[in-house]
Design an enzyme around this catalytic site. Structure first.
Site, PDB file in Angstrom:
ATOM      1  N   ASP A   1      -2.396  -3.159 -18.170  1.00 19.17           N
ATOM      2  CA  ASP A   1      -2.061  -3.946 -19.360  1.00 19.17           C
ATOM      3  C   ASP A   1      -0.917  -4.843 -18.875  1.00 19.17           C
ATOM      4  O   ASP A   1      -0.775  -5.057 -17.660  1.00 19.17           O
ATOM      5  CB  ASP A   1      -1.657  -3.026 -20.535  1.00 19.17           C
TER       6      ASP A   1
ATOM      7  N   LYS B   1      -3.310   4.952 -24.911  1.00 23.13           N
ATOM      8  CA  LYS B   1      -2.501   3.882 -24.307  1.00 23.13           C
ATOM      9  C   LYS B   1      -1.243   4.510 -23.736  1.00 23.13           C
ATOM     10  O   LYS B   1      -0.810   5.576 -24.193  1.00 23.13           O
ATOM     11  CB  LYS B   1      -2.102   2.859 -25.371  1.00 23.13           C
TER      12      LYS B   1
HETATM   13  N1  GLU Z   1      -5.216  -2.982 -21.586  1.00 26.64           N
HETATM   14  C1  GLU Z   1      -6.545  -3.448 -21.852  1.00 26.64           C
HETATM   15  C2  GLU Z   1      -6.775  -3.473 -23.357  1.00 26.64           C
HETATM   16  O1  GLU Z   1      -5.870  -3.753 -24.106  1.00 26.64           O
HETATM   17  C3  GLU Z   1      -7.618  -2.734 -21.064  1.00 26.64           C
HETATM   18  C4  GLU Z   1      -7.673  -1.267 -21.163  1.00 26.64           C
HETATM   19  C5  GLU Z   1      -8.646  -0.619 -20.192  1.00 26.64           C
HETATM   20  O2  GLU Z   1      -9.289  -1.318 -19.408  1.00 26.64           O
HETATM   21  O3  GLU Z   1      -8.734   0.597 -20.243  1.00 26.64           O
HETATM   22  O4  GLU Z   1      -7.853  -3.283 -23.847  1.00 26.64           O
END
Ligand code: GLU
Length: 454
Positions: free
Chosen positions: A174, A134
């Protein structure tokens, strides 16, 4: 850490150790605690996973790599600003690091680590071969011009590009990072590397490597997960009143899918207040305000007419509903809100956001017999379709929306099934928190075990 064979004592000691070694990171502590609290039944059956000599648990709570960098950028008036950029590459036992970027003033290393930690188990649950990571920045896109956002994204990518790649680490969106930001980030990556490497980012535009249904996927998936939980109880979504928090990408497509399935979503919210619309949310109006004008939900009430009421500073959870979809941000649904929802007869709660429900509130829902879908399972549809986007990029193909949606539905069914069955198997029937945590953990732990000391 204390070298004891008693699994619960090991878990307690590990938790204390993690908190000591990562001070002032309350969200990360919370996320770790929530997972560790679920694991004791696994060690009773599979003591090798907790064997102190393997140090598996110590490794799982420590990111493989943490990247922090300066992001200088210039605003439209020529002033220089400095933000901080993050990428936490948490675990790559199952595949390349995968997880979104969050641009929000609240972002710090503890927030990114909590999100990255959750992502490991969520991604494992999809079964699609993606590790957990992340990133983000404390940059606030709100009120910035497109040109400012572009310059920020270019500066951010000027450092990030060296750490990512289609086989290494694949960021996506996100909070605060959507199609616009992914476009600017991809453009700068392409320019610096001189590579058309479609699979380096997901959430791209559909004309240039993006997957159909990716924008919809998190919200759609969260509703499908709720439908699965209700089906177990012989219930359906049709005719149910739904309360949805947030008004970003997740909330909007949660509302859309609820309406498609015959439910009546009556709310949306932002950090300043919420709107309740007794006729049901007018999605076209909400999207115009949020996606086109980048405005506030208060404007929705002003333009919608007498059916809608705006409540400044209030709690959206005061609105009576059969099903609830916390789809805004972490810790937005606490004890008091849970009591109100339970009193109003809520039957299911599906977490569209990451860790939106506090541990006390989760406990209250479970004690009251409310079906509770934790984010790791319920909101995994977004990252799952990101993995499908990577598959399309790798094969240079573009699937139809119908095909992607079918695959998404199948993935959500299987995440529900594995969470449900794992909970049963470990003596916690109906407890999706335990089921999802254990199922995700087992997949990661098994891969780590056979890959040696890494
Ligand atoms: N931010 C999204 C999550 O919390 C998606 C992450 C992604 O698609 O890589 O899962």
């Amino acid at each position: 850490m204390k070298d004891t064979k008693d699994p619960q004592a090991r878990l307690d000691a590990l938790r204390a150790d993690t908190e000591r070694r990562n001070p002032a990171q309350p969200e990360f502590h919370q996320a770790v605690r929530e997972v560790l609290d679920s694991l004791a039944p696994v060690f009773a059956v599979r003591p090798e996973l907790a064997d102190p000599s393997l140090g598996l648990l110590e490794r799982i709570v420590e990111p493989e790599r943490q990247i922090l960098f300066r992001v200088p950028w210039q605003d439209d008036h020529g002033r220089i600003h400095v933000n901080r950029g993050y990428r936490v590459e948490f675990n790559s036992a199952l595949g390349p690091y995968k997880g979104g970027l969050r641009f929000h003033p609240s972002v710090d290393i503890g927030v990114v680590k909590f999100l990255g930690f959750e992502q490991i188990f969520k991604n494992a649950l999809t079964g699609l071969g993606i590790g957990g990571g992340k990133g983000g920045s404390d940059f606030d896109p709100h009120g910035k011009s497109d040109a400012e956002v572009m310059r920020f994204c270019q500066s951010f990518m000027t450092e990030l590009y060296r750490h990512i790649g289609e086989h290494t680490d694949v960021p996506a969106g996100d909070i605060g990072v959507g199609g616009r930001e992914i476009g600017y980030l991809f453009g700068q990556y392409r320019r610096i590397t001189n590579r058309w490497e479609a699979g380096v980012l997901t959430g791209k535009g559909q004309g240039w490597g993006g997957s159909a249904i990716r924008p919809e996927a998190t919200g759609y998936g969260s509703v499908l997960f709720a439908a699965e939980m209700l089906a177990v109880r012989g219930l359906g979504l049709s005719g149910q009143t739904a309360v949805v928090s947030g008004s970003g990408n997740v909330a909007i497509y949660t509302i859309e899918k609820l309406q498609q399935l015959g439910a009546n979503p009556v709310t949306a919210s932002d950090s300043q207040g919420y709107v309740v619309d007794e006729k049901g949310i007018d999605l076209a109006l909400l999207r115009q305000i949020k996606e086109v004008e980048r405005g506030r939900v208060s404007e929705y009430a002003a333009r919608r007419g007498p059916s809608a009421k705006y409540v400044a500073g209030g709690s959206v959870w005061d609105v009576a509903a059969d099903v609830a979809f916390p789809s805004a941000t972490q810790n937005e649904l606490g004890e008091e809100a849970a009591r109100t929802l339970i009193r109003n007869g809520v039957k299911a709660v599906s977490e569209g956001a990451n860790m939106p429900t506090t541990p006390e509130a989760v406990r209250l829902f479970q004690e009251a017999g409310v079906a509770f879908g934790p984010g790791k399972a319920a909101n995994a549809g977004g990252v799952a379709v990101s993995a499908l986007e990577m598959a399309q990029n790798a094969s240079r193909s573009a699937w139809t929306p119908a095909r992607v949606e079918e695959e998404l539905a199948e993935i959500m069914r299987s995440i529900h099934a594995v969470s449900y069955e794992t909970a049963e198997r470990y003596g916690a029937p109906g407890d999706y928190v335990t089921g999802a945590n254990i199922a995700g953990f087992e997949r990661v732990a098994d891969a780590m075990l056979v890959q040696g000391l890494i």
